[in-house]
Scaffold this active site. Structure first.
Site, short mmCIF file in Angstrom:
data_model
loop_
_atom_site.label_atom_id
_atom_site.label_comp_id
_atom_site.label_asym_id
_atom_site.label_seq_id
_atom_site.Cartn_x
_atom_site.Cartn_y
_atom_site.Cartn_z
CG ASN A 1 -8.98 61.02 -9.44
OD1 ASN A 1 -9.87 60.73 -8.64
ND2 ASN A 1 -7.79 61.46 -9.05
CD1 TRP A 2 -15.21 61.47 -11.88
CD2 TRP A 2 -17.00 60.88 -10.66
NE1 TRP A 2 -16.15 60.97 -12.73
CE2 TRP A 2 -17.26 60.60 -12.02
CE3 TRP A 2 -17.99 60.60 -9.70
CZ2 TRP A 2 -18.48 60.05 -12.43
CZ3 TRP A 2 -19.19 60.05 -10.13
CH2 TRP A 2 -19.43 59.78 -11.48
CE LYS A 3 -7.87 65.04 -8.55
NZ LYS A 3 -6.87 66.09 -8.61
CG HIS B 1 -3.86 61.21 -6.99
ND1 HIS B 1 -3.68 62.45 -6.41
CD2 HIS B 1 -4.30 61.45 -8.25
CE1 HIS B 1 -4.02 63.39 -7.30
NE2 HIS B 1 -4.40 62.80 -8.41
CD GLU C 1 -5.44 65.43 -5.31
OE1 GLU C 1 -6.40 64.67 -5.21
OE2 GLU C 1 -5.31 66.25 -6.26
CD GLU D 1 -2.22 62.29 -12.05
OE1 GLU D 1 -3.16 62.66 -12.74
OE2 GLU D 1 -2.32 62.03 -10.84
N GLY E 1 -4.54 70.38 -11.14
CA GLY E 1 -5.54 71.32 -10.65
C GLY E 1 -5.10 72.78 -10.73
CB SER F 1 -4.02 71.29 -16.03
OG SER F 1 -4.02 71.73 -14.69
N GLY G 1 -8.63 64.92 -13.90
CA GLY G 1 -9.31 65.32 -12.66
C GLY G 1 -10.47 66.24 -12.98
N GLY G 2 -10.25 67.53 -12.82
CA GLY G 2 -11.31 68.54 -12.95
C GLY G 2 -12.20 68.37 -14.18
P1 PGA Z 1 -6.51 67.74 -12.84
O1 PGA Z 1 -6.18 66.49 -11.91
O2 PGA Z 1 -6.88 67.19 -14.20
O3 PGA Z 1 -7.65 68.44 -12.18
O4 PGA Z 1 -5.27 68.57 -12.91
C1 PGA Z 1 -5.48 65.39 -12.39
C2 PGA Z 1 -5.33 64.35 -11.30
O5 PGA Z 1 -5.10 64.71 -10.15
O6 PGA Z 1 -5.45 63.14 -11.57
#
Ligand code: PGA
Length: 253
Positions: free
Chosen positions: A9-11, A98, A100, A170, A176, A216, A237-238
């Site tokens: 997930n590149w966001k 998600h 967010e 998650e 993050g 993470s 994510g990251g």
């Molecule tokens: P992260 O994000 O790996 O940067 O913690 C995961 C996500 O939000 O899907």
């Protein structure tokens, strides 16, 4: 059937050129040393989907996902993207709910249930996200909190439709932050989620559903997490923004 899945997930990161470069690098790394039995999904911003679909035309291992879709089929919803549009752009998966989006855009379980419907009607596989904030974990009510998210978002589905849904657990305190759920915490929660799914859809359907861990996840912890009995992959994510790290995570299976 239960699949092993790693989704990146590149966001809201990477412009188009950077996204093409990242995707090409991932594809090359996979081609040089193929990984079998893992569904690899790239989840870029909407604006990149058409170009990346062309880029991946001859690639049968990397699939495309989107980060969101609208709850309506079509119409006067300025700025929104429908599930049908995603499907017509070569997308197979869509992330729904998600944390967010739940937090910054006030997406409720009820709204998300309608997005899940739109995804399924249009032949997309929803990746339905759930997970508790730190305060809920600290008050030891995380299971009930996540069960409610799942019941509200998915329990209206038929068993057949549910067979086309992927779940991502998650914990918000792990997203993050660099803090990962411990192996014991992840396994406990994934098993609890599977039991909750079984209470509605039956043991076979629950046993066949893919439950991804997110928060993470990185090359240094992916192996331990993916070895857990009820963890079927990751939503990354990251670490998905770096081709070597993302492919190392995929190879952790
Ligand atoms: P992260 O994000 O790996 O940067 O913690 C995961 C996500 O939000 O899907």
């Amino acid at each position: 059937m239960k699949k092993k899945i790693v989704a990146g997930n590149w966001k809201m990161n990477k412009n188009l050129d950077e996204g093409i470069k990242l995707t090409s690098e991932i594809a090359t790394l996979i081609k040089d040393a193929p990984v079998n039995g893992v569904e690899i999904i790239i989840v870029p911003p909407f604006t990149h989907l058409t170009d990346l679909n062309k880029l991946l035309q001859d690639n049968d291992q990397i699939r495309l996902g989107a980060q969101n879709c609208n709850e309506n089929n079509s119409g006067a919803y300025t700025g929104e993207i429908s599930a049908a549009m995603l499907k017509s752009s070569g997308v197979d998966y869509v992330v729904i709910g998600h944390s967010e989006r739940r937090t910054y855009y006030n997406e409720s379980d009820e709204l998300l249930a309608t997005k899940v419907n739109q995804a399924l009607i249009n032949g997309l596989t929803p990746i339905y996200c759930c997970g508790e904030p730190l305060s809920v974990r600290e008050s030891n009510s995380h299971e009930d909190y996540v069960f409610t998210q799942i019941s509200n978002g998915l329990f209206h589905l038929s068993q057949e439709s549910f067979g086309n849904v992927v779940i991502a657990y998650e914990p918000i305190w792990a997203i993050g932050t660099g803090v990962t759920a411990s192996a014991a915490q992840a396994q406990e929660m994934h098993k609890a989620i599977r039991n909750h799914l079984a209470s509605k859809f039956g043991h076979d359907a629950a046993g066949n559903s893919s439950i991804l861990y997110g928060g993470s996840c990185k090359p240094s912890n992916a192996k331990e997490l993916f070895a857990l009995a009820d963890v079927d992959g990751g939503l990354i994510g990251g670490a998905s923004l770096n081709p070597e790290d993302f492919v190392d995570i995929i190879r952790s299976f």
